[in-house]
Design an enzyme around this catalytic site. Structure first.
Site, PDB file in Angstrom:
ATOM      1  N   TYR A  52      48.691  29.714  39.850  1.00  0.00           N
ATOM      2  CA  TYR A  52      47.936  30.966  39.954  1.00  0.00           C
ATOM      3  C   TYR A  52      47.338  31.112  41.363  1.00  0.00           C
ATOM      4  CZ  TYR A  52      44.723  34.709  38.468  1.00  0.00           C
ATOM      5  OH  TYR A  52      44.038  35.897  38.337  1.00  0.00           O
ATOM      6  N   SER A  56      42.943  38.184  43.504  1.00  0.00           N
ATOM      7  CA  SER A  56      41.890  37.498  42.737  1.00  0.00           C
ATOM      8  C   SER A  56      40.962  36.808  43.725  1.00  0.00           C
ATOM      9  CB  SER A  56      42.546  36.456  41.824  1.00  0.00           C
ATOM     10  OG  SER A  56      41.584  35.571  41.284  1.00  0.00           O
TER      11      SER A  56
END
Ligand code: NAD
Length: 260
Positions: free
Chosen positions: A155, A142
């Site tokens: 995350y 990401s």
């Protein structure tokens, strides 16, 4: 030549994983679609991709929060197709909250699904790839594997971990035709993201375009989301022989987010 090769993509019954599975099937690969559920619709998704592309596409249930099921996914893929040539670690979940209030079980689940699953699948797949002398490992990290945002501690930690794991595996496989890279998307238009737009329009009293531009995409300079097809195309490129010398790196598909 990727046609005829066997690919497995974790967490691929929706969103980016499904986009990758579709592009791989169009390129003539055998494809394993995966998630933790075992519903008729999961198998129907695989059948639809197979019908549309003519490729062999099957669904295998495996929960990526469990190490033994990660390994079993790789073993079953080998049983069915005889090899595992391309592994895409894509399964991922999110939870947003300040660290003082971050539930322990959410931290553990995010680290297990977003990071540890890649360790387990890679550990199981590498001996198969080494035996063949060819392999491609593609980890979906990401923009949050390269930068941080508040309230996304687990995350961001997991995605930075994925980038570190990617580099390590690349070094361990550097002298064979096996590569390991991470794709770092910014915002991607998936059904989940799409479903958030109406509530944002309501909350901000804005039209769709303004919500996208001025609320959701403030960190994405292109002010445009990537598509699951574009992510599929990027993964497909990494699977080809053109990408043989690309290893241990990150490819951002983020409309300029991490260039800021
Ligand atoms: P999504 O929710 O559509 O897909 C997530 C997939 O993971 C689903 O198929 C889901 O079934 C699967 N999954 C969840 N828990 C699982 C488990 N325990 N075992 C097996 N599968 C499991 O979301 P997405 O946006 O397509 O996300 C895919 C990946 O891309 C994730 O790793 C996510 O972090 C990453 N990503 C997404 C975006 C974005 O904007 N959509 C941006 C950057 C990175």
């Amino acid at each position: 030549m990727v046609s005829g090769k066997t690919a497995v993509a974790t967490g691929s019954n929706s969103g980016i994983g499904l986009g990758i599975a579709e592009e791989f099937a169009k390129a003539g690969m055998n494809v394993v679609i995966n998630s933790f559920s075992d519903r008729e619709e999961d198998h129907a998704i695989a059948k639809k991709v197979s019908d549309e592309t003519g490729a062999k596409v099957i669904y295998i249930k495996a929960d990526m929060s469990k190490g033994d099921e990660c390994a079993a996914l790789i073993e079953k893929t080998k049983e069915v197709f005889g090899s595992v040539d391309i592994l895409v670690n894509n399964a991922g979940i999110q939870y947003v909250g300040p660290v003082e209030e971050f539930p322990e079980e959410k931290w553990d689940a995010i680290i297990a699904i977003n990071l540890s699953s890649a360790f387990h699948t890679i550990k199981a797949a590498l001996p198969i790839m080494r035996e063949k002398g060819w392999g491609r490992i593609i980890n979906i990290a990401s923009a949050h594997g390269l930068t941080a945002s508040p309230y996304k501690s687990a995350y961001v930690a997991a995605k930075h971990g994925v980038v570190g794991l990617t580099k390590t595996i690349a070094l361990e496989t550097a002298e064979v035709d096996i590569t390991c890279n991470a794709i770092c998307p910014g915002y991607v238009m998936t059904p989940l993201v799409e479903s958030q737009i109406p509530e944002q329009m309501k909350a901000h009293n804005m039209n769709r375009e303004d919500v996208l531009r001025n609320v959701m995409l403030t960190r994405q300079p292109s002010r445009e989301m990537a598509t699951t097809e574009q992510l599929g195309g990027t993964a497909l490129f990494l699977a080809t022989d053109h990408a043989k010398q690309i290893t241990g790196t990150t490819i951002s598909v983020d409309g300029g987010w991490t260039a800021l």
